[in-house]
Write a protein that holds these residues in place. Structure first.
Motif, PDB file in Angstrom:
ATOM      1  N   ASP A  27      -2.166  10.430   4.169  1.00 13.25           N
ATOM      2  CA  ASP A  27      -1.792   9.326   5.063  1.00 13.25           C
ATOM      3  C   ASP A  27      -0.618   9.729   5.956  1.00 13.25           C
ATOM      4  O   ASP A  27      -0.615   9.449   7.157  1.00 13.25           O
ATOM      5  N   LYS A  28       0.369  10.389   5.366  1.00 14.74           N
ATOM      6  CA  LYS A  28       1.525  10.836   6.148  1.00 14.74           C
ATOM      7  C   LYS A  28       1.109  11.808   7.244  1.00 14.74           C
ATOM      8  O   LYS A  28       1.596  11.738   8.366  1.00 14.74           O
ATOM      9  N   TYR A  60       0.853  -1.185   0.000  1.00 16.19           N
ATOM     10  CA  TYR A  60       0.000   0.000   0.000  1.00 16.19           C
ATOM     11  C   TYR A  60       0.888   1.234   0.000  1.00 16.19           C
ATOM     12  O   TYR A  60       1.796   1.366   0.825  1.00 16.19           O
ATOM     13  N   ARG A  94      -8.955   5.741   5.914  1.00 15.25           N
ATOM     14  CA  ARG A  94      -7.505   5.754   5.699  1.00 15.25           C
ATOM     15  C   ARG A  94      -6.788   4.968   6.803  1.00 15.25           C
ATOM     16  O   ARG A  94      -5.877   4.183   6.528  1.00 15.25           O
ATOM     17  N   ILE A 135       1.444   5.049   0.674  1.00 15.46           N
ATOM     18  CA  ILE A 135       0.834   6.150   1.420  1.00 15.46           C
ATOM     19  C   ILE A 135       1.032   7.456   0.658  1.00 15.46           C
ATOM     20  O   ILE A 135       2.022   7.651  -0.044  1.00 15.46           O
ATOM     21  N   LYS A 194      -7.327   1.263   6.271  1.00 18.83           N
ATOM     22  CA  LYS A 194      -6.503   0.771   5.150  1.00 18.83           C
ATOM     23  C   LYS A 194      -5.053   0.596   5.589  1.00 18.83           C
ATOM     24  O   LYS A 194      -4.404  -0.386   5.227  1.00 18.83           O
ATOM     25  N   MET A 195      -4.559   1.551   6.380  1.00 14.53           N
ATOM     26  CA  MET A 195      -3.174   1.451   6.843  1.00 14.53           C
ATOM     27  C   MET A 195      -3.007   0.314   7.860  1.00 14.53           C
ATOM     28  O   MET A 195      -1.963  -0.335   7.905  1.00 14.53           O
TER      29      MET A 195
END
Length: 153
Positions: free
Chosen positions: A11-12, A5, A43, A7, A46-47
């Motif tokens: 996301d960061k 995945y 998000r 990022i 997903k992470m």
């Protein structure tokens, strides 16, 4: 979800905020990042599925809990085949807080926390060096930990 995945900047930003304070509410994050709380939730999930987020942790001060001695011990095993059983025995010791399987001079490098130098001596003699699979050790005592941080997403 594939483990590769990728990022993006959102996301960061989410990771940075949560690494700073894992208890930040999704609604608060959404407000800070100008997105919906649902977006934050999706998000983060997903992470998690991708293995990027592995949990949330509370940090404690070992010194305030009475653990005044931190050291690193390089371990040379008698044989490479001894790694699994040595690791299992080291894992059973409360004083061992981290372990790494390494290349170079040492087979295993561990971080040990003790309440005193006397306690460290007892752990070394009676626990670590008494493990049959261990050929020898080298102990490095930490004087301070001026840098301690996670990776920057």
């Amino acid at each position: 979800m594939p483990q590769n995945y990728q990022i993006d900047n959102l996301d960061k930003a989410i990771l940075s905020a949560l690494m700073n304070n894992a208890r930040t509410a999704y609604a608060e994050l959404a407000k800070q990042l100008n997105v919906s709380a649902g977006t934050i939730h999706v998000r983060v999930e997903k992470m998690k599925q991708a293995g990027i987020i592995t949990g949330a942790h509370i940090s404690v001060s070992p010194k305030h809990l009475g653990f005044d001695v931190c050291c690193f011990i390089g371990i040379i095993l008698k044989s490479a085949k001894d790694y699994p059983s040595a690791l299992e025995k080291l894992n059973a010791l409360d004083e061992v807080v981290e372990a790494y399987y390494t290349t170079g001079q040492y087979s295993i490098f561990i971080k040990v926390m003790c309440r005193s130098i006397d306690a460290l001596q007892q752990v070394l003699i009676n626990k670590i060096q008494s493990i049959d699979e261990i050929q020898s050790t080298e102990t490095l005592i930490s004087l301070q930990n001026p840098i301690s941080r996670s990776v920057n997403p």
